[in-house]
Design an enzyme around this catalytic site. Structure first.
Site, mmCIF file in Angstrom:
data_model
loop_
_atom_site.group_PDB
_atom_site.id
_atom_site.type_symbol
_atom_site.label_atom_id
_atom_site.label_comp_id
_atom_site.label_asym_id
_atom_site.label_seq_id
_atom_site.Cartn_x
_atom_site.Cartn_y
_atom_site.Cartn_z
ATOM 1 N N ARG A 152 0.817 -1.212 0.000
ATOM 2 C CA ARG A 152 0.000 0.000 0.000
ATOM 3 C C ARG A 152 0.851 1.263 0.000
ATOM 4 O O ARG A 152 0.538 2.236 -0.702
ATOM 5 C CB ARG A 152 -0.956 -0.016 1.193
ATOM 6 C CG ARG A 152 -1.849 1.216 1.348
ATOM 7 C CD ARG A 152 -2.481 1.680 0.045
ATOM 8 N NE ARG A 152 -3.172 0.645 -0.684
ATOM 9 C CZ ARG A 152 -3.511 0.727 -1.963
ATOM 10 N NH1 ARG A 152 -3.167 1.807 -2.681
ATOM 11 N NH2 ARG A 152 -4.146 -0.263 -2.552
ATOM 12 N N LYS A 178 1.840 25.277 -4.073
ATOM 13 C CA LYS A 178 0.599 24.708 -3.539
ATOM 14 C C LYS A 178 0.733 23.187 -3.476
ATOM 15 O O LYS A 178 0.149 22.445 -4.264
ATOM 16 C CB LYS A 178 -0.590 25.130 -4.387
ATOM 17 C CG LYS A 178 -0.853 26.632 -4.333
ATOM 18 C CD LYS A 178 -1.992 27.047 -5.224
ATOM 19 C CE LYS A 178 -2.221 28.556 -5.148
ATOM 20 N NZ LYS A 178 -3.288 29.022 -6.072
ATOM 21 N N LYS A 184 3.942 39.686 -3.470
ATOM 22 C CA LYS A 184 2.533 39.514 -3.796
ATOM 23 C C LYS A 184 1.722 40.688 -3.260
ATOM 24 O O LYS A 184 2.270 41.614 -2.654
ATOM 25 C CB LYS A 184 2.036 38.181 -3.239
ATOM 26 C CG LYS A 184 2.794 36.978 -3.821
ATOM 27 C CD LYS A 184 2.398 35.689 -3.151
ATOM 28 C CE LYS A 184 1.005 35.241 -3.569
ATOM 29 N NZ LYS A 184 1.016 34.511 -4.845
ATOM 30 N N GLU A 196 4.234 40.065 -8.378
ATOM 31 C CA GLU A 196 2.864 39.810 -8.812
ATOM 32 C C GLU A 196 2.191 41.150 -9.086
ATOM 33 O O GLU A 196 2.142 42.021 -8.215
ATOM 34 C CB GLU A 196 2.104 39.054 -7.724
ATOM 35 C CG GLU A 196 0.642 38.808 -8.037
ATOM 36 C CD GLU A 196 -0.079 38.175 -6.851
ATOM 37 O OE1 GLU A 196 -0.002 36.949 -6.697
ATOM 38 O OE2 GLU A 196 -0.698 38.944 -6.072
ATOM 39 N N ASP A 251 -1.194 38.395 -12.714
ATOM 40 C CA ASP A 251 -2.162 37.617 -11.943
ATOM 41 C C ASP A 251 -3.601 37.847 -12.384
ATOM 42 O O ASP A 251 -4.080 38.994 -12.422
ATOM 43 C CB ASP A 251 -2.017 37.979 -10.464
ATOM 44 C CG ASP A 251 -2.847 37.080 -9.562
ATOM 45 O OD1 ASP A 251 -2.826 35.852 -9.770
ATOM 46 O OD2 ASP A 251 -3.505 37.612 -8.653
#
Length: 289
Positions: free
Chosen positions: A110, A145, A177, A205, A226
């Site tokens: 597994r 992410k 950002k 960004e 963006d």
């Protein structure tokens, strides 16, 4: 961009310890009592021969780690990898043959399959996005992410699917950002502070075209455009004029990626490659005569 290479033992230079990963993953599955099913049902000296195969058309990733799981519990196992990571295979393709102690191999099954299913799922989705970019000149990037603790593996899988890695973490480039800009006051000030800190790669960004010139004037080396639609991206690329690489990002799907890439951006980044890829359907079947 950052690249690391893979062998059965570790992601060389990437800080990934395959032996520790295998050990901790098996420990999670075994607990304190071990594999009580195999211990009760299978004689200690029983042998197992099996074939790992793909039930769907996939791009393969993770086979060296699967081999490491089996060898961790049976060092004398005979294992033959029939394809290499990065291969695109049809449904029904045999990926690996294994033979060895039945208890050991079924205990490791597994963990080995989970790893191959997850990484091959990422590689398969990545390949689909890469194929949509064919002929546009744009390069596919992944993002940060990722599942905590699995970033190096998941970014390895995107490379097997044909993407290029974006930042590996917070340490290898500045990415300014919207929240950084909000605290700093404006785009130019935020970039100027990063440049003054001696940072060589400064990704910025921008979500409006009027932020482009201030960012470039202050020293941005890469612009992340963006959530811009295709006409706005085309205008932004024209304004940049090749001075720095440009990247389309934000909500990119298989249906939209080609139109975004055709605007002339250098890169398109897609978070869902690691955030949302479904597991590939890979199994291990008993093959004794």
């Amino acid at each position: 961009m950052t690249f690391v290479t893979f062998d059965p033992d570790q992601l060389v230079g990437g800080g990934f310890d395959a032996a520790a990963f295998v050990t901790s993953t098996l420990a999670e599955d075994l607990g304190d009592a071990g594999d009580i099913t195999s211990a009760a049902v299978i004689p200690a000296d029983a042998r197992f021969t099996g074939v790992m195969d793909s039930r769907d058309a996939i791009t393969v990733a993770g086979l060296p780690l699967a081999e490491a799981f089996f060898r961790a519990l049976d060092p004398d196992a005979v294992i033959e990898r029939l394809v290499e990571d990065g291969a695109q295979v049809a449904a029904g393709t045999d990926l690996m043959r294994i033979a060895g102690n039945a208890r050991a191999l079924l205990t490791a099954e597994r963990s080995a399959l989970n790893t191959v299913q997850h990484l091959s799922g990422i590689a398969t989705m990545t390949r689909a996005y890469v194929d949509r970019l064919t002929g546009t000149g744009a390069t596919l990037l992944d993002t940060r992410k990722t599942i905590p603790g699995l970033r190096l593996l998941e970014k390895y899988a995107t490379r097997m699917g044909g993407a290029q890695n974006h930042r590996m973490g917070l340490w290898d480039a500045a990415m300014i950002k919207d929240n950084h800009v909000a605290v700093a006051g404006d785009v130019g000030e935020a970039v100027a502070r990063a440049k003054a800190a001696g940072i060589a790669r400064i990704i910025v960004e921008v979500d409006r075209v009027d932020q482009i010139e201030p960012a470039l004037a202050a020293g941005a080396t890469h612009l992340l455009l963006d959530n811009m639609d295709a006409p706005t991206l085309r205008r932004a690329v024209t304004l940049v004029g090749g001075r720095v690489p440009t990247e389309a990002s934000g909500g990119v799907t298989l249906e939209t990626i080609r139109a975004l890439a055709e605007t002339g951006v250098t890169y398109v980044s897609v978070g869902r490659l690691t955030q949302s890829a479904p597991a590939a359907d890979v199994g291990l079947d008993f093959a004794n005569a």
